[in-house]
Design an enzyme around this catalytic site. Structure first.
Site, PDB file in Angstrom:
ATOM      1  N   LYS A  39       0.838  -1.212   0.000  1.00  0.00           N
ATOM      2  CA  LYS A  39       0.000   0.000   0.000  1.00  0.00           C
ATOM      3  C   LYS A  39       0.869   1.257   0.000  1.00  0.00           C
ATOM      4  CE  LYS A  39      -0.675  -0.610   4.976  1.00  0.00           C
ATOM      5  NZ  LYS A  39      -0.613   0.575   5.779  1.00  0.00           N
ATOM      6  N   ARG A 137      -9.025   0.582  15.931  1.00  0.00           N
ATOM      7  CA  ARG A 137      -9.302   1.230  14.644  1.00  0.00           C
ATOM      8  C   ARG A 137     -10.447   0.423  14.021  1.00  0.00           C
ATOM      9  NH1 ARG A 137      -4.160   2.014  10.651  1.00  0.00           N
ATOM     10  NH2 ARG A 137      -4.544  -0.203  10.348  1.00  0.00           N
ATOM     11  N   TYR A 266      15.777  30.588   1.410  1.00  0.00           N
ATOM     12  CA  TYR A 266      14.642  31.388   1.916  1.00  0.00           C
ATOM     13  C   TYR A 266      14.793  31.702   3.401  1.00  0.00           C
ATOM     14  CZ  TYR A 266      11.915  30.358  -2.301  1.00  0.00           C
ATOM     15  OH  TYR A 266      11.465  30.273  -3.591  1.00  0.00           O
ATOM     16  N   MET A 314      11.318  23.918  -2.166  1.00  0.00           N
ATOM     17  CA  MET A 314      10.474  22.923  -2.835  1.00  0.00           C
ATOM     18  C   MET A 314      11.288  22.007  -3.763  1.00  0.00           C
ATOM     19  SD  MET A 314       7.152  23.576  -5.241  1.00  0.00           S
ATOM     20  CE  MET A 314       6.169  24.359  -3.988  1.00  0.00           C
TER      21      MET A 314
HETATM   22  C1  PLP Z   1      -3.816  -4.291   8.360  1.00  0.00           C
HETATM   23  C2  PLP Z   1      -2.355  -4.196   8.169  1.00  0.00           C
HETATM   24  N1  PLP Z   1      -1.621  -5.313   8.115  1.00  0.00           N
HETATM   25  C3  PLP Z   1      -0.276  -5.284   7.951  1.00  0.00           C
HETATM   26  C4  PLP Z   1       0.399  -4.095   7.846  1.00  0.00           C
HETATM   27  C5  PLP Z   1       1.905  -4.093   7.696  1.00  0.00           C
HETATM   28  O1  PLP Z   1       2.502  -3.521   8.825  1.00  0.00           O
HETATM   29  P1  PLP Z   1       4.107  -3.376   8.918  1.00  0.00           P
HETATM   30  O2  PLP Z   1       4.483  -2.411   7.862  1.00  0.00           O
HETATM   31  O3  PLP Z   1       4.346  -2.840  10.280  1.00  0.00           O
HETATM   32  O4  PLP Z   1       4.654  -4.730   8.683  1.00  0.00           O
HETATM   33  C6  PLP Z   1      -0.331  -2.911   7.902  1.00  0.00           C
HETATM   34  C7  PLP Z   1       0.386  -1.636   7.818  1.00  0.00           C
HETATM   35  O5  PLP Z   1       0.068  -0.632   8.318  1.00  0.00           O
HETATM   36  C8  PLP Z   1      -1.735  -2.955   8.066  1.00  0.00           C
HETATM   37  O6  PLP Z   1      -2.456  -1.842   8.121  1.00  0.00           O
END
Ligand code: PLP
Length: 376
Positions: A39, A137, A266, A314
């Site tokens: 992600k 969460r 700056y 920037m």
């Molecule tokens: C639901 C979930 N699983 C696994 C992970 C992976 O976590 P890490 O990067 O600490 O291994 C994340 C990351 O935030 C997550 O949100």
């Protein structure tokens, strides 16, 4: 020449180190499926480069945050099963079903929307029920698991493939809280073991290294695949064998001798203490180098640590290269994260200076920075 190839600030992605880290992690979680987390643009490393390499190395299930991330990879013809980790809304159900993504669910509304959509499309969809065992969460309450599963089973096109939870504190030295959470999850595993759930999963990187009892059927490593430690408190010495996958490299585009007392950048937040040779490097907060790091970081030039000076802007930052007079040249490499000779600047070093975690340092690397695969 592709336009991005003209960019002087680049993130080098060492795919051989990614492979090494995955092997190391697999060795720590023998018997569990390994579902890498890609992600947020693969924690800033470039989702497509990373995901393609993972799939080519045999990892067929990848975790993403949302539908858009899964679509980006699918549209790039990266053929994997995608698990969408964050909560989604009923309006996403059409795209989720049409693309065959696996969905993390924790509301009845979402289950019903997916049921309607999958019935319409005549396509089975796989769900992972998320239980909040202590993250605070997303996730259903542990005492709702059996009713929630019963609700999911009312719909023949839904298949509850997984039951999952997440650790908020597995990276701490004191594991008391995580062990409590694990007990809660184990009670859920016990109570649901006859309900056809194929995969129980909970462990993030920290738990993979430090909580072997949390591995269950699959683990979801994120930060560790990128060769970074979840924290400095991980007890398992194997974490020391991780190799950072990303280096952030730029080049000197300008050099100038300036007198003592010269105001720089700056706000003139810095003045030269003596006559100085100042280099300009085209990396700034537009590339993810926080302005909050101004006057606090180093860059490696010709294997030497040189102080960044003046406010980061920037597009450019200034570096005091007085110590390299007579050697340094326009076009020389400047390393913001990574190695040059025997010197190294780590994401952890920058994180400590910025008061954040290594996750944020790499994830914030700007969209305009090309991610270039090296060491395939
Ligand atoms: C639901 C979930 N699983 C696994 C992970 C992976 O976590 P890490 O990067 O600490 O291994 C994340 C990351 O935030 C997550 O949100």
């Amino acid at each position: 020449m592709e336009s991005h190839a003209t960019r002087l600030t680049q993130a080098h992605i060492h795919l051989d180190r990614l492979t090494h880290n995955l092997r190391l992690i697999a060795g720590e979680a023998p018997g569990a499926l390994l579902w890498p987390v890609v992600k947020a643009n693969a924690y800033g490393h470039g989702a497509q480069i990373v995901a393609r390499h993972l799939v080519e190395s045999g990892h067929r299930t990848l975790c993403v945050a949302d539908v858009a991330e899964a679509m980006e990879l699918k549209d790039a013809s990266i053929d994997a099963s995608y698990i969408v980790l964050s909560a989604t809304l009923p309006e996403h159900s059409e795209a989720l079903v049409a693309n065959g993504f696996e969905v993390v669910v924790c509301t009845r509304d979402m289950v019903e929307a997916l049921a309607r959509e999958s019935k319409k499309a005549q396509r089975e969809i796989s769900l992972h029920v998320k239980v909040d065992t202590g993250m605070g969460r997303i996730g259903i309450r542990p005492d709702d698991v059996s009713a929630f599963l019963a609700h999911c089973r009312e719909f023949p096109t839904l298949r509850v493939r997984g039951l999952m939870s997440h650790f908020p504190r597995a990276d701490e030295a004191d594991k008391t809280y995580s062990i409590e959470q694990l007990k809660r999850f184990n009670r859920i595993v016990e109570a649901t073991k006859d309900q056809g759930i194929e995969v129980y999963h909970m462990a993030n990187s920290a738990a993979i290294f430090d909580l072997p009892d949390s591995h269950f059927d699959a683990v979801r490593p994120g930060i560790a695949i990128y060769g970074l430690r979840p924290s400095t408190d991980i007890a398992n010495p194997k974490v020391g064998e991780l190799r950072p996958v990303l280096e952030l490299k730029s080049r000197i585009t300008f050099l100038k001798e300036v007198p003592q007392g010269h105001g720089l950048s700056y706000g003139h937040a810095a003045h030269t203490a003596r006559a100085s040779l100042i280099a300009t490097v085209p990396a700034g907060y537009g590339d993810g180098v926080s302005r909050g790091l101004s006057n606090d970081i180093d860059m490696l030039i010709r294997g030497t640590r040189c102080s960044q000076i003046g406010n980061v802007t920037m597009d450019m930052s200034l570096v005091d290269v007085t110590a390299l007079r007579g050697q340094v040249k326009i076009g020389d490499e400047a390393t913001l994260i990574g190695r040059d000779g025997t010197e190294e600047i780590t994401a952890d070093e920058l994180a400590a200076k910025l008061g954040t975690i290594n996750y944020e340092i790499v994830t914030r690397i700007g969209q305009r920075v090309p991610r270039v695969a090296v060491g395939n």
